[in-house]
Enzyme design. Structure first.
Site, PDB file in Angstrom:
ATOM      1  N   HIS A  90       0.824  -1.212   0.000  1.00  0.00           N
ATOM      2  CA  HIS A  90       0.000   0.000   0.000  1.00  0.00           C
ATOM      3  C   HIS A  90       0.854   1.256   0.000  1.00  0.00           C
ATOM      4  O   HIS A  90       0.367   2.331   0.327  1.00  0.00           O
ATOM      5  CB  HIS A  90      -0.948   0.002   1.215  1.00  0.00           C
ATOM      6  CG  HIS A  90      -2.044  -1.013   1.089  1.00  0.00           C
ATOM      7  ND1 HIS A  90      -2.845  -1.364   2.147  1.00  0.00           N
ATOM      8  CD2 HIS A  90      -2.463  -1.755   0.037  1.00  0.00           C
ATOM      9  CE1 HIS A  90      -3.714  -2.277   1.744  1.00  0.00           C
ATOM     10  NE2 HIS A  90      -3.514  -2.538   0.482  1.00  0.00           N
ATOM     11  N   LEU A 110      -5.543  -9.989  17.304  1.00  0.00           N
ATOM     12  CA  LEU A 110      -6.231  -9.784  18.583  1.00  0.00           C
ATOM     13  C   LEU A 110      -7.600 -10.450  18.551  1.00  0.00           C
ATOM     14  O   LEU A 110      -8.050 -11.062  19.504  1.00  0.00           O
ATOM     15  CB  LEU A 110      -6.391  -8.270  18.818  1.00  0.00           C
ATOM     16  CG  LEU A 110      -6.644  -7.810  20.249  1.00  0.00           C
ATOM     17  CD1 LEU A 110      -5.555  -8.290  21.175  1.00  0.00           C
ATOM     18  CD2 LEU A 110      -6.722  -6.278  20.295  1.00  0.00           C
ATOM     19  N   SER A 128      -7.464  -7.341   9.607  1.00  0.00           N
ATOM     20  CA  SER A 128      -8.872  -7.732   9.821  1.00  0.00           C
ATOM     21  C   SER A 128      -9.444  -8.521   8.653  1.00  0.00           C
ATOM     22  O   SER A 128     -10.586  -8.970   8.680  1.00  0.00           O
ATOM     23  CB  SER A 128      -9.729  -6.473  10.046  1.00  0.00           C
ATOM     24  OG  SER A 128      -9.696  -5.677   8.865  1.00  0.00           O
TER      25      SER A 128
HETATM   26  N1  APR Z   1      -2.006  -7.220  18.252  1.00  0.00           N
HETATM   27  C1  APR Z   1      -2.468  -7.993  17.232  1.00  0.00           C
HETATM   28  N2  APR Z   1      -3.515  -7.657  16.460  1.00  0.00           N
HETATM   29  C2  APR Z   1      -4.122  -6.480  16.722  1.00  0.00           C
HETATM   30  C3  APR Z   1      -3.716  -5.623  17.759  1.00  0.00           C
HETATM   31  C4  APR Z   1      -2.598  -6.031  18.539  1.00  0.00           C
HETATM   32  N3  APR Z   1      -2.111  -5.285  19.550  1.00  0.00           N
HETATM   33  N4  APR Z   1      -4.538  -4.537  17.773  1.00  0.00           N
HETATM   34  C5  APR Z   1      -5.426  -4.716  16.772  1.00  0.00           C
HETATM   35  N5  APR Z   1      -5.195  -5.889  16.149  1.00  0.00           N
HETATM   36  C6  APR Z   1      -5.902  -6.466  14.998  1.00  0.00           C
HETATM   37  C7  APR Z   1      -7.402  -6.272  15.013  1.00  0.00           C
HETATM   38  O1  APR Z   1      -8.026  -7.338  15.698  1.00  0.00           O
HETATM   39  C8  APR Z   1      -7.722  -6.302  13.522  1.00  0.00           C
HETATM   40  O2  APR Z   1      -7.873  -7.643  13.098  1.00  0.00           O
HETATM   41  O3  APR Z   1      -5.431  -5.795  13.860  1.00  0.00           O
HETATM   42  C9  APR Z   1      -6.454  -5.739  12.871  1.00  0.00           C
HETATM   43  C10 APR Z   1      -6.610  -4.312  12.406  1.00  0.00           C
HETATM   44  O4  APR Z   1      -7.522  -4.319  11.350  1.00  0.00           O
HETATM   45  P1  APR Z   1      -7.681  -2.986  10.468  1.00  0.00           P
HETATM   46  O5  APR Z   1      -7.791  -1.805  11.388  1.00  0.00           O
HETATM   47  O6  APR Z   1      -8.775  -3.252   9.476  1.00  0.00           O
HETATM   48  O7  APR Z   1      -6.274  -2.832   9.713  1.00  0.00           O
HETATM   49  P2  APR Z   1      -5.802  -3.587   8.410  1.00  0.00           P
HETATM   50  O8  APR Z   1      -6.357  -4.973   8.353  1.00  0.00           O
HETATM   51  O9  APR Z   1      -4.342  -3.425   8.328  1.00  0.00           O
HETATM   52  O10 APR Z   1      -6.483  -2.718   7.219  1.00  0.00           O
HETATM   53  C11 APR Z   1      -6.128  -3.099   5.897  1.00  0.00           C
HETATM   54  O11 APR Z   1      -7.369  -1.225   5.049  1.00  0.00           O
HETATM   55  O12 APR Z   1      -7.972   0.943   5.213  1.00  0.00           O
HETATM   56  C12 APR Z   1      -7.150   0.087   4.540  1.00  0.00           C
HETATM   57  O13 APR Z   1      -5.125   0.670   3.567  1.00  0.00           O
HETATM   58  C13 APR Z   1      -5.712   0.444   4.802  1.00  0.00           C
HETATM   59  O14 APR Z   1      -3.846  -1.056   4.919  1.00  0.00           O
HETATM   60  C14 APR Z   1      -5.134  -0.801   5.440  1.00  0.00           C
HETATM   61  C15 APR Z   1      -6.120  -1.880   5.024  1.00  0.00           C
END
Ligand code: APR
Length: 232
Positions: free
Chosen positions: A106, A199, A174
């Site tokens: 990204h 998580l 996620s």
């Molecule tokens: N340890 C492990 N996992 C964690 C922690 C932690 N301390 N805190 C949060 N999580 C997990 C949550 O349970 C969730 O599954 O991290 C994930 C975060 O999910 P998102 O906020 O959706 O982030 P991400 O999956 O990286 O989003 C993907 O979406 O908006 C776009 O470009 C953006 O790269 C991003 C993409």
């Protein structure tokens, strides 16, 4: 020797103080995606978008890698085969934690891109609206991050790695944004053992052979210890 492919998301940087997107109070509860993470939003209000990324760039530059980032770097050093880290994150914490061979699908906050000529250069901390491109001088500088509706980077390379992976791990994501959420399918087709460390279970958790629920700074080092214990 077996290839390991790792996909990381915002959850791996959460304990370094960088917000995730979809958790309680996450970035997408503070901003509308269509306003700050689409080409249309940038065209409509470049000042809002530059301000959004300037704030994230400064915050990311001040953040420190955590034990999960360090553990993945240790895995790369200790595993006799290739360990490829594919990250959705635009921070540089994998590299700061000692990782190499990191594919930022990204893009990165540290990068600037000219929307007109495609030139890339290191982004200033504060990118101005209509910042001139150093190559073509047109006022079309933007953050070198991939917005919704744009093609992620390194996709051919990533799919090749996934088809060759013996072990695939998805960490702190996620599973709600494609193509990254579909990487587990590619890994499964290539015969990989798939483990999810997060998580909470992701939207594609059922596709993994294994789940390790918890905070990345606890689950990732423990998982890396187990993998490295297999190295004869
Ligand atoms: N340890 C492990 N996992 C964690 C922690 C932690 N301390 N805190 C949060 N999580 C997990 C949550 O349970 C969730 O599954 O991290 C994930 C975060 O999910 P998102 O906020 O959706 O982030 P991400 O999956 O990286 O989003 C993907 O979406 O908006 C776009 O470009 C953006 O790269 C991003 C993409």
């Amino acid at each position: 020797m077996d290839k390991i492919v790792i996909l990381t998301g915002a959850g791996i940087s959460a304990e370094s103080g960088l917000g995730t997107f979809r958790d309680e109070g996450g970035l997408w509860s503070q901003h509308r995606i269509e306003d700050v993470a689409t080409p249309e939003g940038f065209a409509r209000d470049p000042a809002l978008v530059q301000g959004f990324y300037n704030a994230r760039r400064v915050q990311a530059a001040q953040a420190k890698p955590n034990a999960a980032h360090a553990a993945l770097a240790r895995l790369q050093r200790g595993w006799p085969g290739e360990v490829v880290i594919v990250t959705q994150n635009v921070d540089a914490l994998h590299e700061a934690g000692g990782a190499t061979d990191v594919l930022h699908m990204h893009g990165t906050l540290a990068g600037a891109l000219c929307g007109a000529c495609g030139h890339r250069w290191p982004a200033p901390d504060e990118m101005k609206v209509a910042e001139p491109c150093p190559a073509c001088a047109r006022p079309t500088a933007r953050p070198d991050v991939v917005w919704f509706g744009e093609m992620p980077y390194f996709m051919d390379e990533i799919f090749a790695h996934l088809s060759q992976a013996a072990l695939f791990a998805a960490i702190g994501t996620s599973g709600q944004v494609y193509p990254a959420a579909g990487f587990v399918e590619e890994a499964l087709m290539g015969g990989a053992h798939c483990v999810e460390l997060s998580l909470e279970p992701s939207a594609v958790a059922s596709r993994f052979h294994e789940q390790r629920e918890g905070r990345a700074t606890e689950t990732v080092p423990a998982w890396v210890d187990e993998v490295l214990a297999r190295v004869e």
